[in-house]
Design an enzyme around this catalytic site. Structure first.
Site, short mmCIF file in Angstrom:
data_model
loop_
_atom_site.label_atom_id
_atom_site.label_comp_id
_atom_site.label_asym_id
_atom_site.label_seq_id
_atom_site.Cartn_x
_atom_site.Cartn_y
_atom_site.Cartn_z
N ALA A 1 7.67 -1.89 2.19
CA ALA A 1 8.32 -1.33 1.01
C ALA A 1 9.43 -0.36 1.42
O ALA A 1 10.53 -0.37 0.85
CB ALA A 1 7.29 -0.63 0.13
N GLY B 1 0.84 -1.20 0.00
CA GLY B 1 0.00 0.00 0.00
C GLY B 1 0.86 1.24 0.00
O GLY B 1 2.08 1.19 0.24
N GLN C 1 1.40 3.53 2.07
CA GLN C 1 2.18 3.76 3.28
C GLN C 1 2.79 2.45 3.81
O GLN C 1 2.90 2.23 5.01
CB GLN C 1 1.33 4.44 4.34
N SER C 2 3.20 1.59 2.90
CA SER C 2 3.77 0.30 3.27
C SER C 2 5.10 0.46 4.01
O SER C 2 6.07 1.00 3.47
CB SER C 2 4.00 -0.55 2.01
N ASN C 3 5.14 -0.02 5.26
CA ASN C 3 6.41 -0.06 5.99
C ASN C 3 7.36 -1.07 5.36
O ASN C 3 8.57 -0.87 5.32
CB ASN C 3 6.15 -0.44 7.45
#
Length: 345
Positions: free
Chosen positions: A88, A82, A84-86
């Site tokens: 990634a 997503g 706000q993917s941590n």
């Protein structure tokens, strides 16, 4: 079934390639003011302090996954999540630590302004690919299908690369939390809080699966509980049980976990959906920040801590039993959703 001791479990896990990205061990610390308010011992496992790019629990998984990337001679790494993917964000930073080129894929339009995790991605020079599918061809609850789709798109866009599944959800990545299970168990015994409840946020389920497998293999008295933060899989408990069973098999031990064995609190604390802050999560963030000065994030740990508080109120975890909360990180999300989190006073 005979239990392994912690050192034997670590030796078996360490047969798989691993690159060090974090400082181990992370602290297990008391929360004295919250403990007094809740009338039971509450502890925090600080995996938020682990690894590059502002850190977090994905570091433990990436140590095994990116070690394989180096072993096969990859020079590019691709993953997705997503906005706000941590996962990634930490993948991008960890890739740079190892001299790899990070490529991050998102199934949404590029936002007009970069915030939160996207700012960190930009600073690390990650290549961000925004592919707005408009709901066609991408079902966020069918991760296996989406993993295949992203692999195909990444091959077309960037050529040869090492693919990291969403959240690091693979048997190799989940070995990070098999190893962590031994670490947490030893720390809990050192503090005299054997038999504690161990609470974690559950997104893709790999952290929970790794903990289930590791704690089972060493015969730990810790009782793990996962708080669902996003309804990300169809048949979520079955997916987690299958992964925990595979982890044990990869380590040479026969353990078969059933769907009903998975200690997962589903949907109760998700809020509207994955990736959207919840009112309960906001209240939990404010409570811990104002009680202990500890920050949570609005997508994962805030919702999971709301679950911890909510399940206590429902009388689910005994009276006065110690509780350990696994802080998995996610700080940049605070700055992406600050308007929905900051108090009115």
């Amino acid at each position: 079934m005979n239990a392994l001791d912690s050192s034997e479990l670590r030796q078996r896990v360490d047969r798989f390639p691993r690159c060090r990205l974090g400082v181990h061990e992370t602290p297990l610390v008391p929360l004295p003011r919250l403990s007094r308010a809740l009338e039971r011992p509450v502890y925090l496992k600080r995996d938020d302090e682990l690894g590059p790019g502002l850190g977090g629990n994905k570091t433990r998984k990436l140590e095994f996954l990116l070690a394989e990337a180096l072993e096969v001679g990859a020079n590019k790494v691709a993953t997705y999540g997503g906005l706000q993917s941590n996962h990634a964000r930490i993948t991008a930073a960890a890739a740079r630590c190892l001299g790899l080129e990070p490529h991050l894929f998102y199934f949404e339009r590029r936002p007009p302004r970069l915030t939160g995790n996207l700012v960190v991605n930009r600073l690390t020079g990650a290549h961000m690919h925004f592919i707005p599918l408009g709901g066609r061809g991408h079902d966020p609850r069918d991760m296996d299908r989406t993993n295949r789709l992203v692999r195909w798109v990444a091959r077309l866009r960037i050529g040869r690369h090492y693919f990291v599944p969403v959240g690091g959800h693979s048997w190799r990545g989940c070995m990070g939390y098999v190893r962590a299970a031994a670490e947490i168990d030893e720390q809990a015994r050192g503090l005299g809080i054997e038999g504690s409840w161990l609470v974690t946020a559950v997104g893709t389920g790999g952290t929970l699966a790794g903990l289930m497998a590791g704690l089972s293999l060493i015969g730990s008295s810790l009782r793990v509980v996962g708080i669902d933060v996003g309804r990300l899989w169809r048949g979520f408990p079955t997916v987690v049980a299958r992964m925990a069973s595979e982890l044990c098999a990869r380590l040479g031990e026969a353990r078969s976990f059933r769907t009903e064995d998975v200690p997962l609190v589903e949907e109760r604390y998700v809020g509207a959906r994955y990736g959207v802050p919840s009112p309960g999560g906001r209240a939990a963030i404010l409570r811990l920040a104002r009680t202990e000065g500890v920050l949570l994030d609005p997508i994962y740990t805030g919702k999971a801590f709301a679950g911890l508080l909510g399940e206590m109120e429902r009388g689910q975890w005994g009276e006065g039993d110690p509780v350990i909360f696994l802080h998995t990180g996610g700080y940049p999300g605070l700055f992406a959703f600050s308007q929905g989190i900051l108090p009115d006073d």
